[in-house]
Write an enzyme that holds these catalytic residues in place. Structure first.
Site, mmCIF file in Angstrom:
data_model
loop_
_atom_site.group_PDB
_atom_site.id
_atom_site.type_symbol
_atom_site.label_atom_id
_atom_site.label_comp_id
_atom_site.label_asym_id
_atom_site.label_seq_id
_atom_site.Cartn_x
_atom_site.Cartn_y
_atom_site.Cartn_z
ATOM 1 N N PRO A 231 0.195 -4.985 11.770
ATOM 2 C CA PRO A 231 -0.822 -5.117 10.723
ATOM 3 C C PRO A 231 -1.250 -6.568 10.554
ATOM 4 O O PRO A 231 -0.551 -7.499 10.984
ATOM 5 C CB PRO A 231 -0.098 -4.597 9.463
ATOM 6 C CG PRO A 231 1.071 -3.813 9.972
ATOM 7 C CD PRO A 231 1.468 -4.446 11.261
ATOM 8 N N THR A 234 1.014 -10.357 9.537
ATOM 9 C CA THR A 234 2.457 -10.236 9.755
ATOM 10 C C THR A 234 3.031 -11.377 10.584
ATOM 11 O O THR A 234 4.242 -11.429 10.786
ATOM 12 C CB THR A 234 2.784 -8.902 10.439
ATOM 13 O OG1 THR A 234 1.943 -8.731 11.583
ATOM 14 C CG2 THR A 234 2.544 -7.745 9.481
ATOM 15 N N LYS A 236 1.714 -12.640 13.837
ATOM 16 C CA LYS A 236 1.621 -12.534 15.298
ATOM 17 C C LYS A 236 1.193 -13.865 15.921
ATOM 18 O O LYS A 236 1.795 -14.330 16.885
ATOM 19 C CB LYS A 236 0.635 -11.430 15.668
ATOM 20 C CG LYS A 236 1.035 -10.044 15.162
ATOM 21 C CD LYS A 236 0.063 -8.973 15.596
ATOM 22 C CE LYS A 236 -1.283 -9.128 14.940
ATOM 23 N NZ LYS A 236 -1.239 -8.939 13.476
ATOM 24 N N THR A 237 0.155 -14.468 15.365
ATOM 25 C CA THR A 237 -0.314 -15.758 15.887
ATOM 26 C C THR A 237 0.730 -16.839 15.677
ATOM 27 O O THR A 237 0.960 -17.684 16.556
ATOM 28 C CB THR A 237 -1.637 -16.143 15.198
ATOM 29 O OG1 THR A 237 -2.586 -15.087 15.369
ATOM 30 C CG2 THR A 237 -2.189 -17.428 15.782
ATOM 31 N N HIS A 453 -5.241 8.228 -20.167
ATOM 32 C CA HIS A 453 -5.259 8.353 -18.707
ATOM 33 C C HIS A 453 -4.032 7.659 -18.107
ATOM 34 O O HIS A 453 -3.312 8.245 -17.289
ATOM 35 C CB HIS A 453 -6.552 7.733 -18.164
ATOM 36 C CG HIS A 453 -6.750 7.918 -16.694
ATOM 37 N ND1 HIS A 453 -7.654 8.806 -16.172
ATOM 38 C CD2 HIS A 453 -6.149 7.341 -15.610
ATOM 39 C CE1 HIS A 453 -7.618 8.766 -14.856
ATOM 40 N NE2 HIS A 453 -6.706 7.873 -14.494
ATOM 41 N N GLU A 454 -3.787 6.417 -18.520
ATOM 42 C CA GLU A 454 -2.639 5.677 -17.986
ATOM 43 C C GLU A 454 -1.331 6.292 -18.464
ATOM 44 O O GLU A 454 -0.340 6.326 -17.715
ATOM 45 C CB GLU A 454 -2.722 4.212 -18.417
ATOM 46 C CG GLU A 454 -3.916 3.458 -17.863
ATOM 47 C CD GLU A 454 -3.912 3.425 -16.349
ATOM 48 O OE1 GLU A 454 -2.824 3.485 -15.741
ATOM 49 O OE2 GLU A 454 -5.001 3.363 -15.748
ATOM 50 N N HIS A 457 -0.418 9.162 -16.167
ATOM 51 C CA HIS A 457 0.252 8.707 -14.941
ATOM 52 C C HIS A 457 1.715 8.376 -15.214
ATOM 53 O O HIS A 457 2.619 8.759 -14.457
ATOM 54 C CB HIS A 457 -0.452 7.459 -14.392
ATOM 55 C CG HIS A 457 -1.739 7.739 -13.692
ATOM 56 N ND1 HIS A 457 -1.855 8.620 -12.653
ATOM 57 C CD2 HIS A 457 -2.988 7.223 -13.889
ATOM 58 C CE1 HIS A 457 -3.115 8.645 -12.230
ATOM 59 N NE2 HIS A 457 -3.816 7.808 -12.978
#
Length: 659
Positions: A231, A234, A236-237, A453-454, A457
């Site tokens: 991804p 992460t 790589k370079t 709404h919250e 959840h």
């Protein structure tokens, strides 16, 4: 025998021809002006056709320059045509040349003519005749300077480095940045935290470049190519640069897009030049970042005839990777986020022999990454690195670097002497949810809907077993969201059907709370619906978690289905899939409505507390619901799951995106 033949150089023959044209007017072209006697001169002056006369006292000669009218009348009639060679002369050429006798008589006669006719505007100037050799010398120096400037600017500065006779422009040369003994890579493996597995694999590359005999004497061959996949952010370079820094060899770094150009053949030419430079400086490393820019599978997505230039570049890259062996000590490293779209010929053994997956860091790796980035920050002694690592599940190395930087900026904004724990918490909230907007005006009715709404959840996630426990809820607008919820997602490698169903139920808890409380629903659950639809679709078509569809996956890891218009299943199967997706979502929605209806009093108490405080924490949920019986010992480290607003009416659009 010397075979170093660079071809015939045309610059010098052209320069000789130009010089002959310049100086030929003096030696071969003759004079371009016609001789004139004194009587003819006086006649032209009386007619007003002479503009200027330059008299030379030392050689009894004079140059006569006509007016424009005189030129139009006389030059065309009796003056020889102007030689093209005279175009190279720097000094204006006279129309006639005159040889006079006595200067005193010549001047008196000229003045008498002007006195008799005041309208005559002819001027007489006096000068010294120039030496022809001096004039020739100045002309030669001028044109030699022009040619030298042309040679060095056009052929040297804009050339391909091959000197005269080479390419006029350097467009076909590689754009790779070279790090060698003059500009060394200062990064080593100590600067790359985490990635232990990836570092172990690329360590072989470093050992081979340092001591190749260790491998070659046993008949082993180091991989020609190493592909880093993972991804974004992460490292790589960074890992590739660390390999170059550890090996202390020349490092050619460029992006895949550097090969792409609008001119035909440029990409292939740059590939050839890149490998030629690397072979000349071997042992060396070539690193191509974002190689999918040129390595995309051929013949895909080209509905308008194809991009032959990109394919030619890829073909040249494949040829070059076959054209050198391990004895050249040139290793190609590349990085990409999309290995699934790379051409199979590029991925075969003998080219990219080894693929290294650089995944998102685990808990202990995130702690090591924090250690690296916090060295440059003045951190309070009470800040625990492990605490910060638990704060950021799913964060990449680049994300962690951003957290550290944001925390330092927040601490400076608040005039803190050091960066403390709260600064890091605010930085995580800022990155995930956006800037907090406490002054945003929301109508009381909308604020109440957001709170329920919250709370919906929070209630579902607390009461179902496999949902991530919600640790912090706020209805203070942040970024584009009207509400935000922070979870602590479990770091797991596998997910069961029950876990996915509980996550669907918790995601639908916001809309279910609106239905239970207000008897209607709003546009605030747009992103909730988008998320559950994608998750239910994955359960049916990818993971094989649906009983009716069965143990079938229509996922194509090769990426070829991305370019096809058809579906890998029939119309009847498509209808069945749509029905099963709808059943899964509707069942979990009704389940959420039932749970909230059974715990209506607790939902109201939590929403009321949220309206009062605007921000509630895990302790407030425990006061309302009690402790979760199946919960392991939880850390106090919250993770954010943001509710983003939809464009419809600027009403809450709840998006629960577990990081």
């Amino acid at each position: 025998m010397n075979n170093n033949n660079k071809g015939f150089n045309w610059f010098f023959p052209i320069a000789i021809v130009v010089m002959l044209l310049i100086f030929g007017s003096n030696f071969f072209g003759g004079e371009t002006s016609k001789p004139l006697d004194e009587q003819q001169f006086y006649t032209l002056v009386e007619q007003g056709k002479v503009q200027d006369v330059m008299v030379y006292r030392d050689n009894f000669k004079a140059d006569v320059f006509l007016t424009q009218a005189g030129k139009n009348e006389l030059v065309k009639k009796d003056q020889p045509a102007e030689s093209p060679l005279s175009l190279f002369n720097l000094k204006p050429q006279p129309d006639y040349t005159l040889t006079y006798g006595d200067l005193r008589y010549f001047q008196e006669r000229f003045n008498k003519i002007k006195a008799d006719n005041p309208k005559i505007e002819t001027k007489m100037d006096f000068g010294v005749a120039e030496n022809p050799l001096t004039s020739l010398l100045f002309t030669a120096l001028f044109w030699i300077g022009i040619m030298v400037l042309f040679y060095y600017v056009l052929f040297r500065k804009m050339g391909s480095g091959g000197g005269p006779g080479g390419q006029i422009f350097s467009i076909g040369k590689s754009k790779a940045k070279l790090f060698d003994e003059k500009d060394k890579v200062q990064i080593n493996f100590n600067d790359v935290a985490g990635l232990e597995g990836a570092k172990e694999e690329v360590q072989e590359v470093v050992d081979f470049l340092k001591n190749s005999e260790k491998y070659t004497k046993l008949g082993g061959k180091i991989p020609k190519g190493v592909l880093l996949v993972g991804p974004p952010g992460t490292g790589k370079t960074l890992l590739a640069k660390a390999v170059a820094g550890e090996a202390k060899v020349p490092f050619f770094s460029l992006s895949g897009s550097d090969f792409v150009e609008m001119f035909v053949g440029v990409g292939a030419s740059r590939v050839r030049d890149l490998f030629a430079q690397a072979k000349a400086k071997s042992p060396a490393i070539i690193f191509i970042d974002e190689i999918d820019a040129i390595g995309r599978a051929r013949g895909k997505g080209q509905f308008t005839g194809g991009n032959d230039e990109r394919e030619n570049t890829l073909n040249q890259l494949l040829t070059e990777m076959d054209g050198f062996g391990t004895d050249t000590n040139v290793i190609l490293m590349a990085a990409t986020n999309r290995a699934d779209i790379l051409d199979k010929a590029l991925m075969r053994a003998g080219r990219f022999d080894r693929s290294i997956y650089v995944d998102l860091p685990e808990l202990h790796e995130r702690k090591e990454i924090f250690e690296v980035h916090l060295k440059k920050i003045k951190v309070d002694e009470t800040v625990d690195r492990e605490f910060l690592a638990k704060q950021t599940p799913g964060f990449s190395g680049a994300d962690i670097a951003n957290v550290c930087n944001e925390a330092a900026l927040i601490a400076a904004r608040n005039n803190h002497e050091t960066v403390n724990k709260q600064d890091f918490l605010d930085a995580v909230d800022r990155i995930i949810g956006g800037l907090e907007k406490k002054n945003k005006v929301i109508k009381p009715s909308e604020k109440k809907r957001v709170a329920f709404h919250e709370a919906g959840h929070a209630t579902i996630s607390w009461l179902v077993e496999h949902a991530a426990p919600l640790l912090k809820v706020t209805i203070v607008p942040r970024g584009r969201s009207l509400g935000a919820a922070w979870y602590l997602p479990e770091e797991r490698q596998l997910t069961t059907t029950e876990q996915m169903n509980d996550e669907l139920c918790a995601t639908l808890g916001g809309r279910a709370a609106e239905q239970v409380t207000f008897g209607n629903i709003s546009t605030g659950a747009l992103s909730d619906l988008e998320r559950v639809t994608k998750q239910a679709q994955a359960m049916v078509t990818i993971y094989g978690l649906n009983d009716k569809v069965g143990n079938i996956s229509y996922y194509d890891s090769s990426g070829q289905s991305e370019y096809s218009f058809g579906k890998p299943y029939s119309e009847s199967t498509a209808k069945m899939i749509d029905e099963e997706i709808s059943k899964i979502i509707e069942f979990q929605y009704q389940r959420a409505v039932q749970i909230l209806s059974e715990n209506r009093d607790k939902l109201n108490a939590l929403a009321t507390k949220l309206l009062e405080k605007e921000v509630i924490f895990r302790e407030d949920l425990e006061e309302v619901f009690g402790k979760r019986a199946w919960d392991p010992e939880l850390s106090e480290t919250p993770m954010s799951d943001i509710d983003n607003p939809a464009t419809a009416g600027n009403v809450l659009n709840d998006e629960s995106t577990t990081v």
